[in-house]
Motif scaffolding. Structure first.
Motif, mmCIF file in Angstrom:
data_model
loop_
_atom_site.group_PDB
_atom_site.id
_atom_site.type_symbol
_atom_site.label_atom_id
_atom_site.label_comp_id
_atom_site.label_asym_id
_atom_site.label_seq_id
_atom_site.Cartn_x
_atom_site.Cartn_y
_atom_site.Cartn_z
ATOM 1 N N ARG A 44 0.970 -1.218 -0.013
ATOM 2 C CA ARG A 44 -0.023 -0.027 -0.187
ATOM 3 C C ARG A 44 0.910 1.063 -0.151
ATOM 4 N NH1 ARG A 44 -3.320 2.933 3.858
ATOM 5 N NH2 ARG A 44 -5.227 3.804 2.514
ATOM 6 N N THR A 45 1.036 2.082 -1.052
ATOM 7 C CA THR A 45 1.721 3.123 -1.239
ATOM 8 C C THR A 45 1.094 4.441 -1.430
ATOM 9 O OG1 THR A 45 3.239 1.446 -2.311
ATOM 10 C CG2 THR A 45 3.750 3.936 -2.751
ATOM 11 N N LEU A 46 1.608 5.396 -0.873
ATOM 12 C CA LEU A 46 0.722 6.753 -0.922
ATOM 13 C C LEU A 46 1.902 7.527 -1.781
ATOM 14 C CD1 LEU A 46 -0.903 9.012 0.084
ATOM 15 C CD2 LEU A 46 0.717 9.511 2.135
ATOM 16 N N ASP A 47 1.206 8.322 -2.865
ATOM 17 C CA ASP A 47 1.959 9.311 -3.773
ATOM 18 C C ASP A 47 1.613 10.375 -3.342
ATOM 19 O OD1 ASP A 47 3.061 10.580 -5.670
ATOM 20 O OD2 ASP A 47 2.305 9.554 -7.275
ATOM 21 N N LEU A 48 2.342 11.158 -2.534
ATOM 22 C CA LEU A 48 1.836 12.554 -1.924
ATOM 23 C C LEU A 48 2.399 13.634 -2.869
ATOM 24 C CD1 LEU A 48 1.096 13.404 0.919
ATOM 25 C CD2 LEU A 48 3.402 13.738 1.575
ATOM 26 N N ALA A 49 1.290 14.531 -3.100
ATOM 27 C CA ALA A 49 1.511 15.642 -3.962
ATOM 28 C C ALA A 49 1.791 15.017 -5.343
ATOM 29 C CB ALA A 49 2.647 16.507 -3.710
ATOM 30 N N CYS A 50 0.827 14.327 -5.830
ATOM 31 C CA CYS A 50 0.960 13.155 -7.212
ATOM 32 C C CYS A 50 0.671 14.131 -8.227
ATOM 33 C CB CYS A 50 0.022 12.170 -6.907
ATOM 34 S SG CYS A 50 -1.902 12.560 -7.107
ATOM 35 N N GLY A 51 0.235 15.085 -8.342
ATOM 36 C CA GLY A 51 0.071 15.749 -9.487
ATOM 37 C C GLY A 51 -0.871 15.008 -10.362
ATOM 38 N N ALA A 54 2.196 10.519 -12.778
ATOM 39 C CA ALA A 54 3.211 9.613 -13.440
ATOM 40 C C ALA A 54 3.767 8.693 -12.477
ATOM 41 C CB ALA A 54 4.392 10.551 -13.893
ATOM 42 N N ALA A 55 4.029 8.809 -11.270
ATOM 43 C CA ALA A 55 4.613 8.019 -10.224
ATOM 44 C C ALA A 55 3.265 7.072 -9.914
ATOM 45 C CB ALA A 55 5.319 8.565 -9.072
ATOM 46 N N ALA A 56 2.237 7.546 -9.599
ATOM 47 C CA ALA A 56 1.158 6.669 -9.228
ATOM 48 C C ALA A 56 0.628 5.696 -10.138
ATOM 49 C CB ALA A 56 -0.250 7.364 -8.838
ATOM 50 N N LEU A 57 0.787 6.033 -11.405
ATOM 51 C CA LEU A 57 0.600 5.224 -12.520
ATOM 52 C C LEU A 57 1.638 4.040 -12.822
ATOM 53 C CD1 LEU A 57 -0.472 7.783 -15.249
ATOM 54 C CD2 LEU A 57 -2.086 5.997 -14.015
ATOM 55 N N GLN A 58 2.693 4.468 -12.448
ATOM 56 C CA GLN A 58 3.835 3.469 -12.520
ATOM 57 C C GLN A 58 3.677 2.437 -11.359
ATOM 58 O OE1 GLN A 58 8.056 4.844 -13.179
ATOM 59 N NE2 GLN A 58 8.810 2.794 -12.196
ATOM 60 N N LEU A 59 3.709 2.934 -10.222
ATOM 61 C CA LEU A 59 3.651 2.348 -9.041
ATOM 62 C C LEU A 59 2.375 1.089 -9.174
ATOM 63 C CD1 LEU A 59 4.238 4.847 -6.300
ATOM 64 C CD2 LEU A 59 5.630 2.819 -6.762
ATOM 65 N N ALA A 61 0.848 0.010 -11.937
ATOM 66 C CA ALA A 61 1.543 -0.870 -12.994
ATOM 67 C C ALA A 61 2.318 -2.072 -12.485
ATOM 68 C CB ALA A 61 2.107 -0.241 -14.133
ATOM 69 N N ALA A 62 2.848 -1.546 -11.429
ATOM 70 C CA ALA A 62 3.873 -2.821 -10.797
ATOM 71 C C ALA A 62 3.206 -3.416 -9.492
ATOM 72 C CB ALA A 62 5.239 -1.848 -10.064
ATOM 73 N N GLY A 63 2.157 -3.154 -9.287
ATOM 74 C CA GLY A 63 1.254 -3.928 -8.272
ATOM 75 C C GLY A 63 1.187 -3.292 -7.096
ATOM 76 N N HIS A 64 1.490 -2.207 -6.950
ATOM 77 C CA HIS A 64 1.198 -1.426 -5.670
ATOM 78 C C HIS A 64 -0.425 -0.873 -5.570
ATOM 79 C CE1 HIS A 64 5.135 -0.525 -4.289
ATOM 80 N NE2 HIS A 64 5.448 -0.630 -5.688
ATOM 81 N N GLN A 65 -0.674 -1.194 -4.249
ATOM 82 C CA GLN A 65 -2.185 -0.404 -3.896
ATOM 83 C C GLN A 65 -1.841 1.026 -3.552
ATOM 84 O OE1 GLN A 65 -3.962 -2.075 -0.874
ATOM 85 N NE2 GLN A 65 -5.849 -0.724 -0.651
ATOM 86 N N VAL A 66 -2.377 1.983 -4.678
ATOM 87 C CA VAL A 66 -1.920 3.242 -4.665
ATOM 88 C C VAL A 66 -2.932 4.330 -4.185
ATOM 89 C CG1 VAL A 66 -1.039 5.162 -6.264
ATOM 90 C CG2 VAL A 66 -0.101 2.970 -6.585
#
Length: 192
Positions: A44-51, A54-59, A61-66
């Protein structure tokens, strides 16, 4: 809202306009940042100030719960469009990170990722409590070399080793001073 020379500046409105004026394509991360994100354990991964994500999508795709958080609703709308196009599920939240405790309702995370954003010291103090045992905090943001190359405000740039001692509850696993190699980003990896 930020006050500048007696004028009130609505930063969210500025960013919303920027996102509305961007091309319809999803943003891309540099190869270096992609490699760094690939080192985070799936969880389970938090993308903080994600805009716009780009990072959330990559995470994702890698299997993270974003869980992706930003104050600009237009960026979050773009992220949801890109996620749907890619068949990804990303939980988005429009939050003002300057509000103390804004993240507390989201629970704890295996990873927190902060890219190209320098959190306020009061927000930094809250992050350790949001990380699960053995969880990781990855920060990659602008340094003074970025200021030298682009004129970007020094106020939002890291000074060398600036965050090394910011998280007493976390262990610093890796620090990279990009400015030493002429790169505009410094990278920090912490673990609980």
């Amino acid at each position: 809202m930020t006050h500048t020379d007696g004028k009130t500046v609505d930063r969210a409105a500025i960013w919303n306009t920027r996102y509305q004026n961007k091309s319809a394509a999803a943003g891309q991360l540099s190869d270096e940042l992609q490699e760094k994100l690939d080192q985070l354990p799936i969880g389970r991964t938090l993308d903080l100030a994600c805009g716009d994500g780009a990072a959330a999508l990559q995470l994702a795709a890698a299997g993270h719960q974003v869980v992706a958080v930003d104050f600009a609703k237009e960026g979050l709308k773009r992220l949801q469009v890109f996620a749907a196009e890619q068949g990804r599920m990303i939980d988005t939240h429009q939050l003002d990170l300057s509000v103390t405790g804004a993240l507390s309702a989201l629970g704890c995370f295996d990873n927190i990722v902060i890219l190209r954003y320098l959190p306020d010291p009061s927000l930094l103090q809250q992050l350790s409590a949001l990380i699960e045992p053995s969880g990781r905090l990855f920060i990659s943001t602008f340094n003074l070399e970025h200021h030298r190359q682009t004129g970007f405000s020094q106020r939002f740039c890291l000074k060398p080793r600036m965050l090394c001692d910011s998280f007493p509850q976390l262990k610093l696993v890796e620090y990279e001073n990009g400015a030493e190699e002429g790169r505009p980003l410094d990278n920090y990896l912490f673990q609980k």
